[in-house]
Motif scaffolding. Sequence first.
Motif, PDB file in Angstrom:
ATOM      1  N   GLN A 139       0.909  -1.195  -0.020  1.00  0.00           N
ATOM      2  CA  GLN A 139       0.015   0.210   0.108  1.00  0.00           C
ATOM      3  C   GLN A 139       0.930   1.159  -0.034  1.00  0.00           C
ATOM      4  O   GLN A 139       2.080   1.233   0.772  1.00  0.00           O
ATOM      5  CB  GLN A 139      -0.803   0.000   1.059  1.00  0.00           C
ATOM      6  CG  GLN A 139      -1.984   0.945   1.103  1.00  0.00           C
ATOM      7  CD  GLN A 139      -3.101   1.012   2.324  1.00  0.00           C
ATOM      8  OE1 GLN A 139      -2.919  -0.076   3.189  1.00  0.00           O
ATOM      9  NE2 GLN A 139      -3.717   1.926   2.430  1.00  0.00           N
ATOM     10  N   PHE A 140       0.476   2.370  -0.811  1.00  0.00           N
ATOM     11  CA  PHE A 140       1.146   3.481  -0.821  1.00  0.00           C
ATOM     12  C   PHE A 140       0.541   4.631  -0.379  1.00  0.00           C
ATOM     13  O   PHE A 140      -0.872   4.891  -0.683  1.00  0.00           O
ATOM     14  CB  PHE A 140       1.597   3.602  -2.395  1.00  0.00           C
ATOM     15  CG  PHE A 140       2.557   2.634  -2.726  1.00  0.00           C
ATOM     16  CD1 PHE A 140       3.727   2.581  -2.843  1.00  0.00           C
ATOM     17  CD2 PHE A 140       1.715   1.557  -3.445  1.00  0.00           C
ATOM     18  CE1 PHE A 140       4.781   1.609  -3.171  1.00  0.00           C
ATOM     19  CE2 PHE A 140       2.873   0.363  -3.799  1.00  0.00           C
ATOM     20  CZ  PHE A 140       4.219   0.519  -3.612  1.00  0.00           C
ATOM     21  N   GLY A 141       1.155   5.739   0.231  1.00  0.00           N
ATOM     22  CA  GLY A 141       0.544   6.798   0.575  1.00  0.00           C
ATOM     23  C   GLY A 141       0.245   7.810  -0.507  1.00  0.00           C
ATOM     24  O   GLY A 141       0.709   7.691  -1.720  1.00  0.00           O
ATOM     25  N   PRO A 142      -0.208   9.023  -0.282  1.00  0.00           N
ATOM     26  CA  PRO A 142      -0.451   9.827  -1.319  1.00  0.00           C
ATOM     27  C   PRO A 142       0.969  10.570  -1.798  1.00  0.00           C
ATOM     28  O   PRO A 142       0.737  11.127  -3.194  1.00  0.00           O
ATOM     29  CB  PRO A 142      -1.416  11.276  -0.541  1.00  0.00           C
ATOM     30  CG  PRO A 142      -1.543  10.810   0.774  1.00  0.00           C
ATOM     31  CD  PRO A 142      -0.867   9.440   1.101  1.00  0.00           C
ATOM     32  N   ASP A 143       1.942  10.508  -1.158  1.00  0.00           N
ATOM     33  CA  ASP A 143       3.145  10.990  -1.661  1.00  0.00           C
ATOM     34  C   ASP A 143       3.862   9.849  -2.485  1.00  0.00           C
ATOM     35  O   ASP A 143       5.112  10.149  -2.872  1.00  0.00           O
ATOM     36  CB  ASP A 143       4.150  11.395  -0.722  1.00  0.00           C
ATOM     37  CG  ASP A 143       4.281  10.271   0.537  1.00  0.00           C
ATOM     38  OD1 ASP A 143       3.897   9.282   0.396  1.00  0.00           O
ATOM     39  OD2 ASP A 143       4.930  10.540   1.437  1.00  0.00           O
ATOM     40  N   GLY A 144       3.400   8.728  -2.486  1.00  0.00           N
ATOM     41  CA  GLY A 144       4.168   7.625  -3.333  1.00  0.00           C
ATOM     42  C   GLY A 144       4.776   6.772  -2.658  1.00  0.00           C
ATOM     43  O   GLY A 144       5.441   5.848  -3.152  1.00  0.00           O
ATOM     44  N   ARG A 145       5.183   6.982  -1.427  1.00  0.00           N
ATOM     45  CA  ARG A 145       5.822   6.194  -0.512  1.00  0.00           C
ATOM     46  C   ARG A 145       4.992   4.993   0.106  1.00  0.00           C
ATOM     47  O   ARG A 145       3.826   5.007   0.299  1.00  0.00           O
ATOM     48  CB  ARG A 145       6.324   6.856   0.853  1.00  0.00           C
ATOM     49  CG  ARG A 145       7.387   8.033   0.472  1.00  0.00           C
ATOM     50  CD  ARG A 145       7.818   8.415   1.788  1.00  0.00           C
ATOM     51  NE  ARG A 145       8.915   9.434   1.627  1.00  0.00           N
ATOM     52  CZ  ARG A 145       9.519  10.143   2.331  1.00  0.00           C
ATOM     53  NH1 ARG A 145       9.138   9.628   3.858  1.00  0.00           N
ATOM     54  NH2 ARG A 145      10.548  10.992   2.422  1.00  0.00           N
ATOM     55  N   ALA A 146       5.938   3.821   0.101  1.00  0.00           N
ATOM     56  CA  ALA A 146       4.903   2.584   0.570  1.00  0.00           C
ATOM     57  C   ALA A 146       4.572   3.069   2.275  1.00  0.00           C
ATOM     58  O   ALA A 146       5.387   3.402   2.846  1.00  0.00           O
ATOM     59  CB  ALA A 146       5.784   1.304   0.518  1.00  0.00           C
ATOM     60  N   THR A 147       3.419   2.530   2.483  1.00  0.00           N
ATOM     61  CA  THR A 147       2.957   2.648   4.245  1.00  0.00           C
ATOM     62  C   THR A 147       2.831   1.220   4.658  1.00  0.00           C
ATOM     63  O   THR A 147       2.909   1.112   5.817  1.00  0.00           O
ATOM     64  CB  THR A 147       1.826   3.427   4.071  1.00  0.00           C
ATOM     65  OG1 THR A 147       0.623   2.843   3.241  1.00  0.00           O
ATOM     66  CG2 THR A 147       1.960   4.820   3.618  1.00  0.00           C
ATOM     67  N   ASP A 148       2.495   0.248   3.793  1.00  0.00           N
ATOM     68  CA  ASP A 148       2.228  -1.197   4.160  1.00  0.00           C
ATOM     69  C   ASP A 148       3.097  -1.927   3.615  1.00  0.00           C
ATOM     70  O   ASP A 148       3.272  -1.886   2.250  1.00  0.00           O
ATOM     71  CB  ASP A 148       0.766  -1.551   4.409  1.00  0.00           C
ATOM     72  CG  ASP A 148      -0.128  -0.481   5.367  1.00  0.00           C
ATOM     73  OD1 ASP A 148       0.357  -0.030   6.049  1.00  0.00           O
ATOM     74  OD2 ASP A 148      -1.493  -0.781   5.121  1.00  0.00           O
ATOM     75  N   TYR A 149       3.428  -3.063   4.329  1.00  0.00           N
ATOM     76  CA  TYR A 149       4.472  -4.182   3.662  1.00  0.00           C
ATOM     77  C   TYR A 149       3.987  -5.552   4.020  1.00  0.00           C
ATOM     78  O   TYR A 149       3.429  -5.842   4.904  1.00  0.00           O
ATOM     79  CB  TYR A 149       5.877  -3.785   4.194  1.00  0.00           C
ATOM     80  CG  TYR A 149       6.715  -2.805   3.753  1.00  0.00           C
ATOM     81  CD1 TYR A 149       7.451  -2.841   2.499  1.00  0.00           C
ATOM     82  CD2 TYR A 149       6.437  -1.483   4.542  1.00  0.00           C
ATOM     83  CE1 TYR A 149       8.138  -1.671   2.075  1.00  0.00           C
ATOM     84  CE2 TYR A 149       7.277  -0.392   3.825  1.00  0.00           C
ATOM     85  CZ  TYR A 149       8.012  -0.650   2.771  1.00  0.00           C
ATOM     86  OH  TYR A 149       8.699   0.512   2.233  1.00  0.00           O
TER      87      TYR A 149
END
Length: 175
Positions: free
Chosen positions: A96-106
């Motif tokens: 899952q990715f946040g609005p900034d494009g960074r992964a938030t869930d692995y």
Amino acid sequence: MRFLVSSLLVCIVAISLSGCGYGLIGRTSNLPEDIQSIYVVPLENRTTRTQVDLFLTQAIVDELVTRRRFQVVGGPAAADAVLKGALTSYVVRPVQFGPDGRATDYQVIIRADMEFKRTGSDEIIWDRPQYLFRDDYELMINTEGAVFDPEDLVFQGDLAKRFAQTLVIDLLEGF
């Protein structure tokens, strides 16, 4: 109306106390009754992730101890059975990715070749080549907004414990 509700409540309580024959998952065992002591061989690590074998071995020992049916012993000579395994794959991938494009869930995926064998013979009681474990964790962000890799902390805690719980349940229930 009050009498009807009270009667219904009493009936529900009576039925639930009478029991339905089901037990809690993970509290039963399909293992032979004569197995009372288990030696857990430290897991062999064939992955590129360091120390994952240490965390998982300790979590498995802790989970077996909480079952209270078994005594975990310090060597195969004192054991009725031996649990051993090799970690063959350890993969972490973003899911899952946040609005900034960074992964938030692995998602963490672990594969292991596991074997539970009676000591003094070659009788394999339970084995799972390519045992598969999957779980998710959330990337943590500190108060300043800096992202850090919590993999070690997550693995030392909940992730290793969940791996051990599922493995021991599979071992005990023969899945």
